[in-house]
Design a protein around this motif. Structure first.
Motif, PDB file in Angstrom:
ATOM      1  N   ASN A 148       0.823  -1.227   0.000  1.00  9.20           N
ATOM      2  CA  ASN A 148       0.000   0.000   0.000  1.00  9.20           C
ATOM      3  C   ASN A 148       0.849   1.265   0.000  1.00  9.20           C
ATOM      4  OD1 ASN A 148      -1.801  -1.953   2.233  1.00  9.20           O
ATOM      5  ND2 ASN A 148      -2.642  -1.414   0.251  1.00  9.20           N
ATOM      6  N   TYR A 149       1.901   1.283  -0.823  1.00  7.18           N
ATOM      7  CA  TYR A 149       2.823   2.407  -0.787  1.00  7.18           C
ATOM      8  C   TYR A 149       2.641   3.400  -1.931  1.00  7.18           C
ATOM      9  CZ  TYR A 149       5.439  -0.526  -4.138  1.00  7.18           C
ATOM     10  OH  TYR A 149       5.810  -1.303  -5.212  1.00  7.18           O
ATOM     11  N   ARG A 150       2.016   3.030  -3.026  1.00 10.66           N
ATOM     12  CA  ARG A 150       1.968   3.908  -4.200  1.00 10.66           C
ATOM     13  C   ARG A 150       0.946   5.032  -4.008  1.00 10.66           C
ATOM     14  NH1 ARG A 150       4.204   2.650  -9.200  1.00 10.66           N
ATOM     15  NH2 ARG A 150       2.669   4.088 -10.068  1.00 10.66           N
ATOM     16  N   SER A 155       0.821  18.643  -9.906  1.00 10.16           N
ATOM     17  CA  SER A 155      -0.161  18.764 -10.983  1.00 10.16           C
ATOM     18  C   SER A 155      -0.292  17.409 -11.678  1.00 10.16           C
ATOM     19  CB  SER A 155       0.296  19.824 -11.983  1.00 10.16           C
ATOM     20  OG  SER A 155       1.425  19.362 -12.720  1.00 10.16           O
ATOM     21  N   PRO A 156      -1.239  17.272 -12.630  1.00 11.07           N
ATOM     22  CA  PRO A 156      -1.333  15.983 -13.337  1.00 11.07           C
ATOM     23  C   PRO A 156      -0.033  15.554 -13.989  1.00 11.07           C
ATOM     24  CG  PRO A 156      -3.295  17.270 -13.752  1.00 11.07           C
ATOM     25  CD  PRO A 156      -2.363  18.165 -12.990  1.00 11.07           C
ATOM     26  N   HIS A 157       0.757  16.502 -14.516  1.00 12.72           N
ATOM     27  CA  HIS A 157       1.983  16.163 -15.232  1.00 12.72           C
ATOM     28  C   HIS A 157       3.223  16.118 -14.347  1.00 12.72           C
ATOM     29  CE1 HIS A 157      -0.396  17.218 -18.858  1.00 12.72           C
ATOM     30  NE2 HIS A 157       0.443  16.406 -19.473  1.00 12.72           N
ATOM     31  N   SER A 158       3.097  16.513 -13.075  1.00 14.36           N
ATOM     32  CA  SER A 158       4.288  16.599 -12.216  1.00 14.36           C
ATOM     33  C   SER A 158       4.909  15.233 -11.993  1.00 14.36           C
ATOM     34  CB  SER A 158       3.916  17.193 -10.853  1.00 14.36           C
ATOM     35  OG  SER A 158       3.533  18.527 -10.948  1.00 14.36           O
ATOM     36  N   PHE A 159       6.261  15.197 -12.066  1.00 12.95           N
ATOM     37  CA  PHE A 159       6.949  14.000 -11.584  1.00 12.95           C
ATOM     38  C   PHE A 159       7.091  14.135 -10.073  1.00 12.95           C
ATOM     39  CE2 PHE A 159      10.749  11.933  -9.986  1.00 12.95           C
ATOM     40  CZ  PHE A 159      10.459  10.620 -10.340  1.00 12.95           C
ATOM     41  N   PHE A 160       6.576  13.150  -9.356  1.00 13.80           N
ATOM     42  CA  PHE A 160       6.696  13.107  -7.899  1.00 13.80           C
ATOM     43  C   PHE A 160       6.818  11.636  -7.537  1.00 13.80           C
ATOM     44  CE2 PHE A 160       5.210  13.574  -3.471  1.00 13.80           C
ATOM     45  CZ  PHE A 160       5.908  14.705  -3.095  1.00 13.80           C
ATOM     46  N   GLN A 161       7.832  11.308  -6.750  1.00 15.92           N
ATOM     47  CA  GLN A 161       8.094   9.899  -6.457  1.00 15.92           C
ATOM     48  C   GLN A 161       6.836   9.209  -5.924  1.00 15.92           C
ATOM     49  OE1 GLN A 161      10.690   8.067  -7.075  1.00 15.92           O
ATOM     50  NE2 GLN A 161      12.547   9.310  -7.054  1.00 15.92           N
ATOM     51  N   VAL A 162       6.591   7.962  -6.372  1.00 18.55           N
ATOM     52  CA  VAL A 162       5.333   7.285  -6.047  1.00 18.55           C
ATOM     53  C   VAL A 162       5.328   6.648  -4.655  1.00 18.55           C
ATOM     54  CG1 VAL A 162       4.812   6.829  -8.469  1.00 18.55           C
ATOM     55  CG2 VAL A 162       6.010   5.093  -7.115  1.00 18.55           C
ATOM     56  N   ASN A 163       6.499   6.558  -4.034  1.00 18.24           N
ATOM     57  CA  ASN A 163       6.581   5.964  -2.696  1.00 18.24           C
ATOM     58  C   ASN A 163       7.101   7.030  -1.731  1.00 18.24           C
ATOM     59  OD1 ASN A 163       7.207   4.537  -0.332  1.00 18.24           O
ATOM     60  ND2 ASN A 163       7.843   2.713  -1.441  1.00 18.24           N
ATOM     61  N   PRO A 164       6.211   7.820  -1.119  1.00 21.64           N
ATOM     62  CA  PRO A 164       6.671   8.976  -0.330  1.00 21.64           C
ATOM     63  C   PRO A 164       7.481   8.611   0.904  1.00 21.64           C
ATOM     64  CG  PRO A 164       4.299   8.636  -0.094  1.00 21.64           C
ATOM     65  CD  PRO A 164       4.752   7.726  -1.192  1.00 21.64           C
ATOM     66  N   LEU A 165       7.164   7.499   1.565  1.00 20.05           N
ATOM     67  CA  LEU A 165       7.929   7.120   2.754  1.00 20.05           C
ATOM     68  C   LEU A 165       9.368   6.802   2.390  1.00 20.05           C
ATOM     69  CD1 LEU A 165       5.317   4.859   4.592  1.00 20.05           C
ATOM     70  CD2 LEU A 165       5.895   7.247   5.079  1.00 20.05           C
ATOM     71  N   VAL A 200      17.959   1.751  -2.364  1.00 16.91           N
ATOM     72  CA  VAL A 200      16.754   2.030  -1.583  1.00 16.91           C
ATOM     73  C   VAL A 200      15.589   1.379  -2.316  1.00 16.91           C
ATOM     74  CG1 VAL A 200      15.241   3.801  -0.621  1.00 16.91           C
ATOM     75  CG2 VAL A 200      17.712   4.228  -0.787  1.00 16.91           C
ATOM     76  N   ASP A 201      14.864   0.538  -1.609  1.00 19.15           N
ATOM     77  CA  ASP A 201      13.764  -0.187  -2.260  1.00 19.15           C
ATOM     78  C   ASP A 201      12.529   0.699  -2.320  1.00 19.15           C
ATOM     79  OD1 ASP A 201      12.437  -2.221  -3.536  1.00 19.15           O
ATOM     80  OD2 ASP A 201      11.831  -3.220  -1.686  1.00 19.15           O
ATOM     81  N   MET A 202      12.398   1.406  -3.438  1.00 14.53           N
ATOM     82  CA  MET A 202      11.250   2.292  -3.652  1.00 14.53           C
ATOM     83  C   MET A 202      10.035   1.531  -4.168  1.00 14.53           C
ATOM     84  SD  MET A 202      12.441   5.430  -3.041  1.00 14.53           S
ATOM     85  CE  MET A 202      11.513   6.601  -4.015  1.00 14.53           C
ATOM     86  N   PHE A 203      10.252   0.332  -4.696  1.00 12.16           N
ATOM     87  CA  PHE A 203       9.180  -0.378  -5.393  1.00 12.16           C
ATOM     88  C   PHE A 203       9.116  -1.851  -4.983  1.00 12.16           C
ATOM     89  CE2 PHE A 203      11.422   2.696  -8.116  1.00 12.16           C
ATOM     90  CZ  PHE A 203      10.454   3.673  -8.214  1.00 12.16           C
ATOM     91  N   PRO A 204       8.738  -2.138  -3.718  1.00  5.21           N
ATOM     92  CA  PRO A 204       8.637  -3.536  -3.282  1.00  5.21           C
ATOM     93  C   PRO A 204       7.730  -4.351  -4.192  1.00  5.21           C
ATOM     94  CG  PRO A 204       8.504  -2.072  -1.385  1.00  5.21           C
ATOM     95  CD  PRO A 204       8.472  -1.194  -2.605  1.00  5.21           C
ATOM     96  N   HIS A 205       8.098  -5.620  -4.340  1.00  5.17           N
ATOM     97  CA  HIS A 205       7.366  -6.620  -5.118  1.00  5.17           C
ATOM     98  C   HIS A 205       7.498  -6.423  -6.621  1.00  5.17           C
ATOM     99  CE1 HIS A 205       5.896  -7.753  -1.246  1.00  5.17           C
ATOM    100  NE2 HIS A 205       5.336  -6.571  -1.080  1.00  5.17           N
ATOM    101  N   THR A 206       8.333  -5.470  -7.027  1.00  5.34           N
ATOM    102  CA  THR A 206       8.676  -5.315  -8.442  1.00  5.34           C
ATOM    103  C   THR A 206      10.179  -5.528  -8.586  1.00  5.34           C
ATOM    104  OG1 THR A 206       9.331  -2.974  -8.559  1.00  5.34           O
ATOM    105  CG2 THR A 206       6.952  -3.461  -8.462  1.00  5.34           C
TER     106      THR A 206
END
Length: 462
Positions: A132-134, A284-294, A440-446
């Motif tokens: 539940n990180y994205r 914004s809709p187009h902004s790049f912002f990391q998907v895993n904030p923690l 740094v594991d930003m994307f667990p299970h991938t």
């Protein structure tokens, strides 16, 4: 020279011992002849029966038919569509083993691609709860047998796999997606058919501010017309907790790119907000912002540690996007200069600086390999350069420009160990020495892993 003939044929069933995992998360086995076979869902240490699906000159792809001897690290994937959905690749592997696999992936990249045998790769920084990180969901809508379907694409295809619950999405995103999907079906809003380029609704994107609870819903449409818009909008406002922004994005192109260039605000604010550390960012809709904030906060703490700022340094934030890294470092730097080639992102970075009362950070639109030499001629010097390039890594001209500025340190943030390894070798050839790599594991299970490292300028030998 005789033509080499692969020792396997398409449709053939064979037994293999799995000895490793590829960078995409596939099991890797070799035939008795040493021919490499890639098998999704197979794990190291397992003996498996597979059916050859596709044969190339030097390798083949196969489908898993039977696990003859199972790995101790295998677990039952909790997601019911894991094997068909393309979102996750390694849910069937214990999380501890996932981290070990990703560390080895980085080690292998530095050995094979960078030729750097003795690189110190630290254990990845993982998550206490890797679910539940994205904070962002992009769900394609389509048609199947005349009915609306919505889900994620199956691996390697545009076949939509429907789901009722995504285990790596923030619960707010998950609930919002499911509610919008059901409401679109009720209102009979036509979904997009990419084969004939007809239909209306192409994607629904949901973004959530983890620290603010702001929610943005973006309706991506194939043209300006959105039927039953008022009814959909009023029910969104009524039913979605924390809803802050509803945007229609218009994308008329025959393209795999999700968002078009035009946004129309239907309700609320044009942006939502979230924090990284104590810095507030507009998204914004187009902004790049990391998907895993923690994990982003953990990643940026590592960047700050490697940067070793005393408050006297000028910091260059190259590929700065909306300014997230530069603004996060700003309170520990004398000056921050950001460079980004996308004009809208530069505007967002400037707005973020103003909103946080950060007056010693400025942002320039342009290609870094062109801007940096100009700055050097103007006498601008930086003690620390931070680069966070896309997956393709840094252009060699950019690395040359960074070296010419003669910084004390270059901090490199990477989402691709292969291009990081390549660029590490180039920087070491140019007189910079790498200390070590922190994944740094930003994307667990991938299969993805983020890394940060630092290169110190070596003193000239007298």
């Amino acid at each position: 020279m005789p033509k080499l003939i692969p020792p396997v044929k398409s449709g053939e069933s064979i037994e293999l011992m799995i000895t490793g995992l590829s960078h995409t998360g596939d099991g890797v086995g070799k035939t008795e002849e040493g021919f490499t076979v890639f098998i999704p869902l197979a794990l190291p240490g397992e003996r498996v029966r597979v059916k050859i699906a596709q044969v190339k000159k030097t390798y083949a792809h196969a489908r898993l038919e039977e696990i003859i001897a199972s790995s101790d690290e295998r677990v039952d994937a909790p997601c019911p569509v894991f094997e068909t959905c393309g979102g996750c690749q390694i849910q069937h592997l214990t999380y501890a083993a996932q981290l070990t696999m990703k560390q080895q992936q980085v080690i292998d990249a530095f050995r094979r691609i960078g030729g750097l045998e003795h690189t110190k790769v630290l254990p990845p920084i993982g998550m206490d709860n890797p679910w539940n990180y994205r904070n962002k969901a992009q769900v394609p809508f389509g048609q199947r047998n005349g009915k609306t379907v919505a889900g994620f694409y199956a691996a390697g295809s545009h076949q939509i796999v429907e789901f009722s619950h995504c285990m790596i999405q923030q619960p707010e995103n998950d609930r919002t997606i499911q509610w919008v999907k059901n409401r679109v079906k009720e209102l009979q809003i036509p979904s997009y058919n990419e084969k004939n380029h007809r239909g209306i609704l192409r994607h629904v994107m949901v973004r959530t501010g983890i620290h603010t609870n702001d929610v943005m819903v973006v309706l991506v449409t194939n043209g300006e017309h959105l039927p039953r818009k008022k009814e959909l909008l009023s029910s969104l406002i009524e039913k979605i907790p924390g809803l802050t922004s509803v945007v229609q994005n218009i994308n008329k192109r025959r393209s795999n790119v999700v968002l078009g260039n035009e946004n129309r605000l239907l309700w609320g604010d044009p942006v939502i907000h979230d924090y990284i550390g104590d810095v507030r960012f507009a998204i914004s809709p187009h902004s790049f912002f990391q998907v895993n904030p923690l994990q982003t906060e953990r990643l940026y703490r590592e960047v700050k540690n490697f940067a070793s700022l005393s408050g006297k340094e000028t910091v260059l934030d190259v590929y700065c996007g909306t300014g997230t890294i530069g603004l996060y470092l700003a309170k520990d730097a004398k000056r921050v200069l950001g460079i980004e080639s996308i004009a809208q992102a530069v505007d967002n970075a400037r707005e973020n600086a103003m909103a946080n009362d950060i007056h010693h950070a400025s942002f320039t639109c342009g290609k870094a390999e062109e801007v940096l030499p100009r700055w050097e001629q103007e006498g601008i010097r930086a003690q620390v350069i931070v680069v966070d390039p896309p997956r393709k890594g840094c252009e060699e001209r950019l690395l040359d420009a960074c070296v010419e500025m003669n910084p004390e340190r270059i901090v490199y943030v990477s989402c691709n160990p292969a291009t990081l390894a390549r660029d590490a070798s180039r920087l070491e050839e140019r007189g910079f020495q790498m200390r070590g790599v922190q994944p740094v594991d930003m994307f667990p299970h991938t299969n993805h892993i983020e890394c940060v490292t630092v290169f110190d300028r070596m003193e000239d030998k007298g």
